[in-house]
Design an enzyme around this catalytic site. Structure first.
Site, short mmCIF file in Angstrom:
data_model
loop_
_atom_site.label_atom_id
_atom_site.label_comp_id
_atom_site.label_asym_id
_atom_site.label_seq_id
_atom_site.Cartn_x
_atom_site.Cartn_y
_atom_site.Cartn_z
N ASP A 111 -5.46 53.62 57.34
CA ASP A 111 -5.08 54.55 58.40
C ASP A 111 -4.35 53.85 59.54
O ASP A 111 -3.46 54.40 60.16
CB ASP A 111 -6.31 55.33 58.92
CG ASP A 111 -7.52 54.44 59.15
OD1 ASP A 111 -7.45 53.21 58.93
OD2 ASP A 111 -8.57 54.99 59.56
N HIS A 112 -4.75 52.59 59.79
CA HIS A 112 -4.16 51.82 60.89
C HIS A 112 -4.60 50.39 60.71
O HIS A 112 -5.52 50.09 59.95
CB HIS A 112 -4.63 52.36 62.24
CG HIS A 112 -6.12 52.43 62.34
ND1 HIS A 112 -6.91 51.30 62.43
CD2 HIS A 112 -6.97 53.48 62.27
CE1 HIS A 112 -8.17 51.67 62.45
NE2 HIS A 112 -8.26 52.99 62.34
N ASP B 149 -10.27 51.74 55.73
CA ASP B 149 -10.15 52.03 57.16
C ASP B 149 -9.91 50.73 57.94
O ASP B 149 -10.71 49.79 57.84
CB ASP B 149 -11.42 52.72 57.67
CG ASP B 149 -11.19 53.43 59.00
OD1 ASP B 149 -10.59 52.82 59.91
OD2 ASP B 149 -11.60 54.60 59.13
N ASP C 176 -13.11 48.66 59.07
CA ASP C 176 -12.80 48.98 60.47
C ASP C 176 -13.95 48.64 61.40
O ASP C 176 -13.75 48.03 62.46
CB ASP C 176 -12.49 50.48 60.55
CG ASP C 176 -12.26 50.94 61.97
OD1 ASP C 176 -11.21 50.64 62.53
OD2 ASP C 176 -13.17 51.61 62.53
N HIS D 206 -14.02 45.93 64.50
CA HIS D 206 -14.30 46.28 65.90
C HIS D 206 -15.28 45.31 66.54
O HIS D 206 -15.27 45.10 67.74
CB HIS D 206 -14.86 47.71 66.00
CG HIS D 206 -13.81 48.78 65.94
ND1 HIS D 206 -12.74 48.82 66.80
CD2 HIS D 206 -13.67 49.86 65.13
CE1 HIS D 206 -11.98 49.88 66.53
NE2 HIS D 206 -12.52 50.52 65.50
N SER E 52 -8.81 56.86 63.76
CA SER E 52 -9.04 57.31 62.39
C SER E 52 -9.05 58.82 62.25
O SER E 52 -8.99 59.34 61.13
CB SER E 52 -10.36 56.76 61.87
OG SER E 52 -10.30 55.36 61.83
N SER F 126 -12.59 59.81 59.07
CA SER F 126 -11.74 59.81 57.88
C SER F 126 -12.10 60.90 56.87
O SER F 126 -11.25 61.73 56.53
CB SER F 126 -11.72 58.44 57.20
OG SER F 126 -11.46 57.42 58.13
N HIS G 96 -17.89 61.50 59.46
CA HIS G 96 -17.09 60.59 60.30
C HIS G 96 -15.61 60.97 60.18
O HIS G 96 -15.23 61.80 59.35
CB HIS G 96 -17.34 59.14 59.86
CG HIS G 96 -17.09 58.14 60.94
ND1 HIS G 96 -16.23 57.08 60.79
CD2 HIS G 96 -17.59 58.04 62.20
CE1 HIS G 96 -16.21 56.36 61.91
NE2 HIS G 96 -17.02 56.92 62.77
N GLU H 220 -13.22 56.40 50.76
CA GLU H 220 -12.99 55.55 51.92
C GLU H 220 -13.90 54.32 51.95
O GLU H 220 -15.13 54.44 51.86
CB GLU H 220 -13.24 56.33 53.22
CG GLU H 220 -12.95 55.46 54.44
CD GLU H 220 -13.54 55.94 55.75
OE1 GLU H 220 -12.99 55.59 56.80
OE2 GLU H 220 -14.57 56.66 55.74
#
Ligand SMILES: *[C@@H]1O[C@H](CO)[C@@H](O)[C@H](O)[C@H]1NC(C)=O
Ligand SMILES: *[C@@H]1O[C@H](CO)[C@@H](O)[C@H](O)[C@H]1NC(C)=O
Ligand SMILES: [Zn+2]
Length: 526
Positions: free
Chosen positions: A403-404, A93, A362, A366, A137, A202, A200, A357
């Site tokens: 995912d990004h 992620d 991720d 953040h 996500s 994902s 969550h 995952e």
């Protein structure tokens, strides 16, 4: 002059067998009772600093030979057109390409490869959603699991559903289904593993349909969809235990206990409907097994287990570096969960789909905690390596992607094999050093920029050497944002060659379904 002096000192210390970097990077809460099991920050540093630059790199023949070898390796690939009995999708992620490049430094240097970078076929996935250039996500999980792009914040529903639209969510013609269901419809088993809450964004893409990723338990859902509106809707935790897809999943491992219990069963439980979903799960079938500690998970006997639910923490699992530093830790690593999931799924004669995952890359990005993000990336790499070793390239397709991306950047001109967390080689025009790792935005802005004095603080003053140290952000935001550039896709096994090129993210599950002969589309078996 200064630089040269410093170099001489560093070289001298290296010769003496000392290690400056090690001394600097004392992580907090280091366990003291282990001699061989070093804290990973230590271990990684030791590995890198003791690894000399290869003197052959100075010779052109080295590069020419390496390229020849690379071409021969490419020529030796035989397209694997076997039917994939098993398909495994790994998701890092928020694991953008800068994250991968920086993580190689932790493995020992820029020339190293993460396990999945050894895979023979790679491509790029375009991650935008139906409504936004930079996605989250939730909508991306609909994309890479259900094969349909959707709106920001929604999961398992098409783009007729806007985020928070209770009514549109209730309309089942708007629901889209995952590769997990496609596999189960053809007699395979399916499972999911995550370091985040199992509810969550994902992992929810495997089994849930919701207009808002926040609706993990009944309390939040009923607040957003009051009265009759909410009565026909199920929160994500209920969908995992009782939903059409969730109730058939063979393995579910991760965190997130709080959405499964009312407080009378678990003091941190958030349900307001008096339910105990874990007990409901256990009551569904004699073979259902629930575990909540690492020890119990490791002791699960795969052949005696019908379905396996593991919830190892209140919310997300702790960062791997926190787990290591905590003597009381009883949470499994991603690698351990992946191993048990494959052991259990391997008992299925017709094969399986598994979603894994690494969800905390991720979360640390953040918070601009780059050291953790890179360590979590290495943890994902370990889990992929294990999965590849436990399975055969002849019958198991493994795809690794993200995912990004994030706004994370790797810059400056540090010497090879430098400590990537220390300063860049040159200084800014303000005479202060800068760090090679930084973010375009995030909460750390205020720690690195003196707004009143209109100047940067010395970034080295912010360096703690601890694993949770923060890296600079250019614009002040409470939470650093995702990034919008493409992410990598790495494939190994049957039909891995389909995954080359630049394509829409939602093609990924269709290509995996093609390889495994599942789903409604064209397949390798047609
Ligand atoms: C459900 O959604 C479909 C497609 O978006 C729409 O045609 C239909 O009218 C909706 N049904 C209800 C009951 O709202
Ligand atoms: C797991 O259970 C099976 C069946 O009861 C048994 O034969 C096997 O020895 C067990 N394995 C372990 C490691 O305990
Ligand atoms: Zn995120």
């Amino acid at each position: 002059m200064k630089m040269v002096n410093k170099l001489v000192i560093v070289l001298g210390l290296c010769l003496l067998g000392l290690n400056l970097v090690n001394l600097a990077a004392v992580p907090k809460r280091l366990r003291i009772n282990e001699e061989e099991e070093m804290h990973p920050v230590f271990a990684q540093k030791t590995m890198r600093s003791s690894m000399r630059l290869n003197p052959e790199e100075a010779e052109q023949d080295y590069w020419l030979e390496a390229s020849k070898k690379h071409i021969l390796e490419k020529l030796s690939y035989v397209r694997n057109t076997n039917k994939a009995k098993n398909i495994i999708l790994f998701l890092g992620d928020g694991m953008g390409l800068a994250t991968l490049a920086a993580a190689r430094n932790l493995l020992g240097g820029e020339e190293m490869k993460l396990s999945f970078e050894e895979f023979p076929y790679t491509g790029l996935s375009k991650t935008y959603s139906v409504d936004k250039i930079v996605p989250d996500s939730a909508c991306t999980s609909t994309s890479y699991l259900c094969g349909v792009k959707a709106n920001y914040g929604t999961i398992g529903v098409n783009a007729h559903v806007k985020r928070g639209d209770c009514l549109a969510m209730a309309n089942e013609t708007n629901h889209v289904y995952s590769l997990g269901k496609w596999a189960m419809d053809k007699g395979k088993a399916a499972g999911l593993v995550t370091t985040t809450r199992v509810t969550h964004a994902s992992p929810s893409g495997v089994y849930a349909h919701t207009a808002d990723r926040e609706w993990e338990n009944n309390a939040v859902l009923e607040e957003a969809c009051p009265g009759e509106l909410g009565e026909n809707l199920n929160d994500i935790a209920v969908q995992l235990i009782h939903g059409e897809v969730g109730s058939k999943l063979k393995v579910m491992l991760g965190g997130g206990k709080r959405s499964f219990y009312a407080p009378e069963f678990y003091d941190k439980g958030r349900r307001t409907d008096g339910r105990n979903l874990v007990e409901e799960f256990e009551a569904l079938d004699e073979g259902n097994v629930f575990v909540k500690t690492q020890k119990k998970l490791l002791n699960v006997n795969a052949t005696e287990t019908g379905r396996l639910l593991g919830l190892f923490s209140k919310s997300h699992l702790h960062y791997h570096l926190e787990q290591l530093a905590d003597e009381e830790n009883n949470e499994p690593t991603l690698e351990e969960m992946t191993q048990k999931a494959i052991e259990v799924l391997q008992t299925e004669e017709q094969g399986y789909f598994l979603f894994v995952e690494g969800g905390k890359i991720d979360i640390s990005h953040h918070d601009t905690m780059a050291r953790i993000a890179l360590d979590e990336t290495v943890e994902l790499s370990k889990a992929v390596k294990l999965a590849r070793a436990m399975t055969s390239v002849e019958d198991t397709l493994i795809v690794v992607t993200s995912d990004h991306s994030h706004t994370f950047s790797l810059s400056g001109y540090q010497p090879r094999h430098s400590d990537i967390f220390s300063e860049a080689e040159s200084k800014g025009t303000d005479g202060k050093p800068y760090l090679p790792l930084s973010y375009a935005n995030g909460l750390s802005f205020d720690s690195f920029y003196n707004t009143e004095g209109h100047q940067r603080y010395d970034p080295l003053a912010q360096r703690t050497g601890e694993f949770d140290e923060i890296f600079p952000a250019m614009a002040p935001l409470l939470s650093e944002t995702h990034g919008g550039e493409d992410v990598g896709v790495f494939a190994s096994g049957p039909w891995a060659h389909l995954f080359t090129g630049v394509y829409e993210q939602n093609s990924i599950p269709h290509m995996m379904a093609y390889a495994a002969c599942v789903g409604d589309g064209q397949t390798a078996c047609d």
